[in-house]
Design a protein around this motif. Structure first.
Motif, PDB file in Angstrom:
ATOM      1  N   CYS A 132       0.840  -1.201   0.000  1.00 17.54           N
ATOM      2  CA  CYS A 132       0.000   0.000   0.000  1.00 17.54           C
ATOM      3  C   CYS A 132       0.876   1.252   0.000  1.00 17.54           C
ATOM      4  O   CYS A 132       1.740   1.418   0.862  1.00 17.54           O
ATOM      5  CB  CYS A 132      -0.917  -0.005   1.221  1.00 17.54           C
ATOM      6  N   LYS A 133       0.653   2.133  -0.957  1.00 15.95           N
ATOM      7  CA  LYS A 133       1.377   3.397  -1.042  1.00 15.95           C
ATOM      8  C   LYS A 133       0.616   4.516  -0.348  1.00 15.95           C
ATOM      9  O   LYS A 133       1.212   5.402   0.270  1.00 15.95           O
ATOM     10  CB  LYS A 133       1.614   3.779  -2.515  1.00 15.95           C
ATOM     11  N   GLN A 134      -0.699   4.510  -0.460  1.00 18.50           N
ATOM     12  CA  GLN A 134      -1.527   5.529   0.191  1.00 18.50           C
ATOM     13  C   GLN A 134      -2.041   4.944   1.509  1.00 18.50           C
ATOM     14  O   GLN A 134      -3.172   4.513   1.621  1.00 18.50           O
ATOM     15  CB  GLN A 134      -2.681   5.945  -0.728  1.00 18.50           C
ATOM     16  N   TYR A 135      -1.169   4.955   2.486  1.00 21.28           N
ATOM     17  CA  TYR A 135      -1.450   4.252   3.739  1.00 21.28           C
ATOM     18  C   TYR A 135      -2.212   5.092   4.751  1.00 21.28           C
ATOM     19  O   TYR A 135      -2.534   4.624   5.848  1.00 21.28           O
ATOM     20  CB  TYR A 135      -0.134   3.778   4.367  1.00 21.28           C
ATOM     21  N   LEU A 136      -2.523   6.338   4.406  1.00 22.75           N
ATOM     22  CA  LEU A 136      -3.266   7.216   5.303  1.00 22.75           C
ATOM     23  C   LEU A 136      -4.591   7.608   4.661  1.00 22.75           C
ATOM     24  O   LEU A 136      -4.714   7.675   3.431  1.00 22.75           O
ATOM     25  CB  LEU A 136      -2.470   8.485   5.613  1.00 22.75           C
ATOM     26  N   PHE A 137      -5.581   7.881   5.513  1.00 25.32           N
ATOM     27  CA  PHE A 137      -6.827   8.490   5.043  1.00 25.32           C
ATOM     28  C   PHE A 137      -7.009   9.782   5.816  1.00 25.32           C
ATOM     29  O   PHE A 137      -7.110   9.786   7.043  1.00 25.32           O
ATOM     30  CB  PHE A 137      -8.030   7.576   5.264  1.00 25.32           C
ATOM     31  N   SER A 138      -7.015  10.884   5.089  1.00 25.38           N
ATOM     32  CA  SER A 138      -7.086  12.211   5.699  1.00 25.38           C
ATOM     33  C   SER A 138      -8.475  12.796   5.505  1.00 25.38           C
ATOM     34  O   SER A 138      -9.019  12.761   4.397  1.00 25.38           O
ATOM     35  CB  SER A 138      -6.034  13.136   5.066  1.00 25.38           C
ATOM     36  N   LEU A 139      -9.037  13.343   6.573  1.00 26.21           N
ATOM     37  CA  LEU A 139     -10.391  13.903   6.545  1.00 26.21           C
ATOM     38  C   LEU A 139     -10.376  15.297   7.155  1.00 26.21           C
ATOM     39  O   LEU A 139      -9.769  15.521   8.210  1.00 26.21           O
ATOM     40  CB  LEU A 139     -11.355  13.011   7.330  1.00 26.21           C
TER      41      LEU A 139
ATOM     42  N   VAL B 293      -6.734  12.044  10.751  1.00 28.33           N
ATOM     43  CA  VAL B 293      -5.955  11.192   9.850  1.00 28.33           C
ATOM     44  C   VAL B 293      -5.857   9.794  10.448  1.00 28.33           C
ATOM     45  O   VAL B 293      -5.408   9.639  11.594  1.00 28.33           O
ATOM     46  CB  VAL B 293      -4.542  11.767   9.625  1.00 28.33           C
ATOM     47  N   TRP B 294      -6.298   8.812   9.690  1.00 34.74           N
ATOM     48  CA  TRP B 294      -6.243   7.415  10.123  1.00 34.74           C
ATOM     49  C   TRP B 294      -5.132   6.681   9.377  1.00 34.74           C
ATOM     50  O   TRP B 294      -4.839   6.986   8.213  1.00 34.74           O
ATOM     51  CB  TRP B 294      -7.546   6.686   9.808  1.00 34.74           C
ATOM     52  N   SER B 295      -4.574   5.683  10.031  1.00 34.12           N
ATOM     53  CA  SER B 295      -3.740   4.708   9.327  1.00 34.12           C
ATOM     54  C   SER B 295      -4.663   3.661   8.720  1.00 34.12           C
ATOM     55  O   SER B 295      -5.519   3.102   9.417  1.00 34.12           O
ATOM     56  CB  SER B 295      -2.755   4.046  10.283  1.00 34.12           C
ATOM     57  N   ARG B 296      -4.513   3.381   7.437  1.00 32.37           N
ATOM     58  CA  ARG B 296      -5.369   2.407   6.767  1.00 32.37           C
ATOM     59  C   ARG B 296      -4.891   0.972   6.983  1.00 32.37           C
ATOM     60  O   ARG B 296      -5.608   0.029   6.641  1.00 32.37           O
ATOM     61  CB  ARG B 296      -5.420   2.689   5.267  1.00 32.37           C
ATOM     62  N   ILE B 297      -3.703   0.794   7.532  1.00 34.16           N
ATOM     63  CA  ILE B 297      -3.115  -0.537   7.628  1.00 34.16           C
ATOM     64  C   ILE B 297      -3.598  -1.240   8.889  1.00 34.16           C
ATOM     65  O   ILE B 297      -3.437  -0.735  10.008  1.00 34.16           O
ATOM     66  CB  ILE B 297      -1.575  -0.453   7.641  1.00 34.16           C
ATOM     67  N   ASP B 298      -4.193  -2.410   8.703  1.00 31.82           N
ATOM     68  CA  ASP B 298      -4.574  -3.271   9.823  1.00 31.82           C
ATOM     69  C   ASP B 298      -3.331  -4.061  10.240  1.00 31.82           C
ATOM     70  O   ASP B 298      -2.827  -4.897   9.490  1.00 31.82           O
ATOM     71  CB  ASP B 298      -5.693  -4.219   9.396  1.00 31.82           C
TER      72      ASP B 298
ATOM     73  N   GLU C 144      -2.827  -6.407  12.329  1.00 39.02           N
ATOM     74  CA  GLU C 144      -2.988  -7.845  12.539  1.00 39.02           C
ATOM     75  C   GLU C 144      -2.946  -8.620  11.229  1.00 39.02           C
ATOM     76  O   GLU C 144      -2.316  -9.669  11.138  1.00 39.02           O
ATOM     77  CB  GLU C 144      -4.298  -8.115  13.276  1.00 39.02           C
ATOM     78  N   THR C 145      -3.627  -8.099  10.207  1.00 37.12           N
ATOM     79  CA  THR C 145      -3.676  -8.809   8.929  1.00 37.12           C
ATOM     80  C   THR C 145      -2.679  -8.256   7.914  1.00 37.12           C
ATOM     81  O   THR C 145      -2.476  -8.870   6.861  1.00 37.12           O
ATOM     82  CB  THR C 145      -5.089  -8.703   8.329  1.00 37.12           C
ATOM     83  N   MET C 146      -2.054  -7.109   8.240  1.00 37.78           N
ATOM     84  CA  MET C 146      -1.114  -6.431   7.345  1.00 37.78           C
ATOM     85  C   MET C 146      -1.747  -6.186   5.972  1.00 37.78           C
ATOM     86  O   MET C 146      -1.147  -6.406   4.917  1.00 37.78           O
ATOM     87  CB  MET C 146       0.186  -7.214   7.206  1.00 37.78           C
ATOM     88  N   THR C 147      -2.979  -5.724   5.998  1.00 36.44           N
ATOM     89  CA  THR C 147      -3.692  -5.334   4.784  1.00 36.44           C
ATOM     90  C   THR C 147      -4.259  -3.928   4.990  1.00 36.44           C
ATOM     91  O   THR C 147      -4.461  -3.482   6.123  1.00 36.44           O
ATOM     92  CB  THR C 147      -4.839  -6.304   4.460  1.00 36.44           C
ATOM     93  N   ALA C 148      -4.527  -3.246   3.889  1.00 35.57           N
ATOM     94  CA  ALA C 148      -5.077  -1.886   3.958  1.00 35.57           C
ATOM     95  C   ALA C 148      -6.598  -1.940   3.939  1.00 35.57           C
ATOM     96  O   ALA C 148      -7.199  -2.750   3.220  1.00 35.57           O
ATOM     97  CB  ALA C 148      -4.564  -1.052   2.784  1.00 35.57           C
ATOM     98  N   LYS C 149      -7.212  -1.102   4.743  1.00 32.90           N
ATOM     99  CA  LYS C 149      -8.665  -0.997   4.754  1.00 32.90           C
ATOM    100  C   LYS C 149      -9.147  -0.461   3.409  1.00 32.90           C
ATOM    101  O   LYS C 149      -8.638   0.525   2.897  1.00 32.90           O
ATOM    102  CB  LYS C 149      -9.123  -0.062   5.872  1.00 32.90           C
ATOM    103  N   GLN C 150     -10.148  -1.123   2.844  1.00 40.73           N
ATOM    104  CA  GLN C 150     -10.710  -0.682   1.578  1.00 40.73           C
ATOM    105  C   GLN C 150     -11.559   0.579   1.796  1.00 40.73           C
ATOM    106  O   GLN C 150     -12.329   0.661   2.751  1.00 40.73           O
ATOM    107  CB  GLN C 150     -11.573  -1.777   0.959  1.00 40.73           C
ATOM    108  N   MET C 151     -11.414   1.565   0.895  1.00 40.51           N
ATOM    109  CA  MET C 151     -12.123   2.831   1.025  1.00 40.51           C
ATOM    110  C   MET C 151     -13.077   3.053  -0.155  1.00 40.51           C
ATOM    111  O   MET C 151     -13.223   4.169  -0.658  1.00 40.51           O
ATOM    112  CB  MET C 151     -11.118   3.992   1.098  1.00 40.51           C
TER     113      MET C 151
END
Length: 435
Positions: free
Chosen positions: A56-63, A112-117, A119-126
């Protein structure tokens, strides 16, 4: 509350932007959840380090959360709104940072959230996050009883003077509010149905249509600044060409600038410069007052935070000293009295935290009211400047029309219609700008 979100990387750049005090009068990190670091840059470094274990390159979600201008929204209400967004987007429990900004008498929030879980080392789908944010935004307007923007109810009613960051920065460099400049060009577009009519409408406002190098049709201001026409109209290039053609018969930008330089007399240039200087002088007094108020408000907040910190530490020491030690302490643990005392202490500390939060919010609300009153004066000055500059543009357009001998866009001398006796060209011989 307007909600704007985006997926992104570049955590260090984002941290620098969020903590930039040059663009904001007050900046406060409200919360860092799920990070070991106690500062924003360190927190985003953690998120980046974890993201390296994924693709994942875009590992943050900014609001960004922006309430209506007149609304006074507490930190708890911002937190509640963030909670709704978090649940809607599936970011519950993810590490997050919350930062408050205050500017021009208004308060808004960034989360700003980190999208990376982890535990599973996967990015949250947005997926479809814009649609989901719009639903939460409408719900917030209804819950708080705020007047919902027309553009949120009807896309066709959105503000036509919206502008990009580049357009805003260009306007700031020129000392002109880009919103009303953009509106002028859009009004000229609406009142014309062909290239000739559009040129005439633009020149009546001191603007000139030209052929851009790679941007198709452009508009050149009387001071030589260039604006992409499709961007100013919020239209696609093909839609502009459908009405104006390919622009092959238009002058180039350099030719247009040369034409403006020939026709704009020094007196006109001086008139424009003096108008801007007059407003700059008036604005300086208000800006000095704003700077003094900002510094005073910052000092008040630093004092309050210091008082709260000292009060908190004193309360902790007092509560710790009251705990029994030795045999009495062992007995109270066995009998359950220690747990009761611990619960009372936790309740007392929670009450103290709430009192401090209320005191902080009361100070912020008071300062926002003071700053909003000053901002009303600044806005009134800007509106007056826009009105006078609009009138000045009309005067420039009329002067240019007089010098060409007709009302409408000027053509090359070989194509210009010869004036009749008593026409505008002859009348313009007596036109002078006396000082």
């Amino acid at each position: 509350m307007i909600l704007k979100g985006s997926q992104r990387g570049g955590g260090q750049d984002l941290a620098r932007h969020l903590m930039k005090v040059e663009d904001n009068e007050h900046v406060r990190v409200h919360e860092l959840r799920g990070f070991a670091s106690d500062d924003l840059k360190g927190a985003f470094k953690e998120a980046e380090a974890i993201a390296r274990g994924t693709h994942c390159k875009q590992y943050l979600f900014s609001l960004s959360l922006s309430p209506p201008e007149s609304a006074r929204v507490s930190a708890a209400q911002f937190e509640a709104a963030i909670g709704q967004v978090e649940e809607k987007l599936g970011l519950t429990g993810q590490p997050r940072a919350v930062v408050f900004h205050e500017k021009e008498g208004r308060r808004h929030c960034h989360c700003v959230w980190s999208r990376i879980d982890a535990e599973t080392m996967t990015a949250k789908q947005m997926s479809f996050f814009k649609t989901k944010l719009q639903g939460v935004s409408q719900s917030l307007y209804l819950d708080h009883g705020w007047d919902m923007p027309r553009g949120m109810l009807d896309k066709a009613a959105r503000d036509p003077t919206g502008f990009t960051l580049a357009e805003w920065q260009q306007g700031k460099r020129q000392g002109v509010d880009p919103r009303w400049q953009k509106l002028i060009i859009q009004e000229c577009w609406k009142t014309s149905d062909c290239q000739r009519g559009f040129e005439a409408a633009l020149e009546s406002k001191g603007l000139f249509l030209a052929r851009g190098d790679r941007r198709g049709h452009v508009v050149v201001d009387h001071d030589g600044s260039v604006h992409a026409l499709s961007r100013m109209l919020d239209l696609k290039t093909k839609d502009v060409r459908a009405r104006l053609g390919d622009g092959a018969d238009l002058r180039s930008v350099d030719q247009t600038k040369a034409r403006i330089a020939e026709r704009m007399t020094p007196a006109i240039r001086r008139h424009v410069a003096e108008s801007k200087a007059k407003f700059a002088e008036t604005a300086k007094a208000l800006n000095d007052q704003k700077a003094e108020m900002t510094a005073r408000h910052r000092r008040a907040r630093v004092r309050l935070e210091a008082e709260h910190k000292a009060q908190w530490q004193a309360e902790i020491r007092s509560r710790s000293a009251s705990l029994p030690r030795g045999l009495p302490g062992i007995w109270q643990r066995v009998s359950g009295q220690y747990q009761d005392m611990r619960r009372r202490n936790e309740s007392a500390m929670a009450a103290l935290w709430q009192r401090q939060a209320d005191a902080r919010q009361a100070l912020i609300d008071k300062q926002l009211s003071q700053r909003a009153a000053l901002q009303d004066r600044i806005k009134a000055l800007r509106d007056e400047q826009a009105r006078q500059l609009r009138e000045l543009r009309g005067e420039i357009g009329r002067f240019l029309a007089f010098t060409t001998g007709r009302d409408g866009p000027a053509r090359e001398p070989s194509r210009a219609r010869q004036p009749e006796r008593g026409s505008g060209r002859q009348r313009s011989r007596g036109l002078r700008l006396e000082r």
